[in-house]
Design a protein around this motif. Sequence first.
Motif: not given
Length: 251
Positions: A35-43
């Motif tokens: 399982v990987m957690h990542v912060w991604v752009p909302k857009v």
Amino acid sequence: MAKLSLTAMLNRCFRYSFSKAGLRSSTMDLGDGTVMHVWVPKVHIKSKPTLILIHGIGANAMWQWYDFVSPLMSGFNVYVPDLLFFGDSYTARPERSEQFQAQCVMRVMEAHGVTVMNVVGISYGGFVGYSLAAQFKERVEKLVLCCAGVCLEDKDLEEGMLQVKSVDEAVSILLPQTPQKMRELMKISFYKPRKGVPTCFLNDFIRVCYTNVGLCKEARAFHNVMALSLCRVFDFVGRKCVRNIFKKEKS
């Protein structure tokens, strides 16, 4: 009665700052117990290039990149993953190398529809970033390595900043369980280490960010392997080095 935790409060503040900058938290099951957690752009804006920020040893990615996310968002689609056994990322698989870390980063990026990217890696994240570029040459356009001795030679290793006699000794510093060891880590990992940090704060940071990792058998095994590769090439010069790089690039 629950104890007041400054570290937990800072974690919440970092989450708020990441969200305010335009990122959202995403957790993805890659299968096989990973399982990987990542912060991604909302857009995700297609006209902007993609930039991945890969953290080094520490609590989670937020603690090392919170200063940089907001200014970088104006020019990039920024993605900030938690490497395995940091933050909310983990695996049940036996692999523990930076090559496997890089493969998981690429898998989570592909899952988010990203196929071409620029990469910045600091410290241990530099090793992962280097492996990412080596394994996926056609996917990585530009690579920036900060404080990562991936090209050191044997003669350089003998004069390293972190000279230890065993993996356990390296782990005791890289994964500190006491305020004394935490101060040792701060001394060698910051350009200008902060002095006079209260012991109560160091104990709180260790309890929130390191104790659970230290008690996890799988995570402990991973950090042992990581320490074995890092203890001979420990080349941290702190976050100020990274900040200066971005300032020069901006000017």
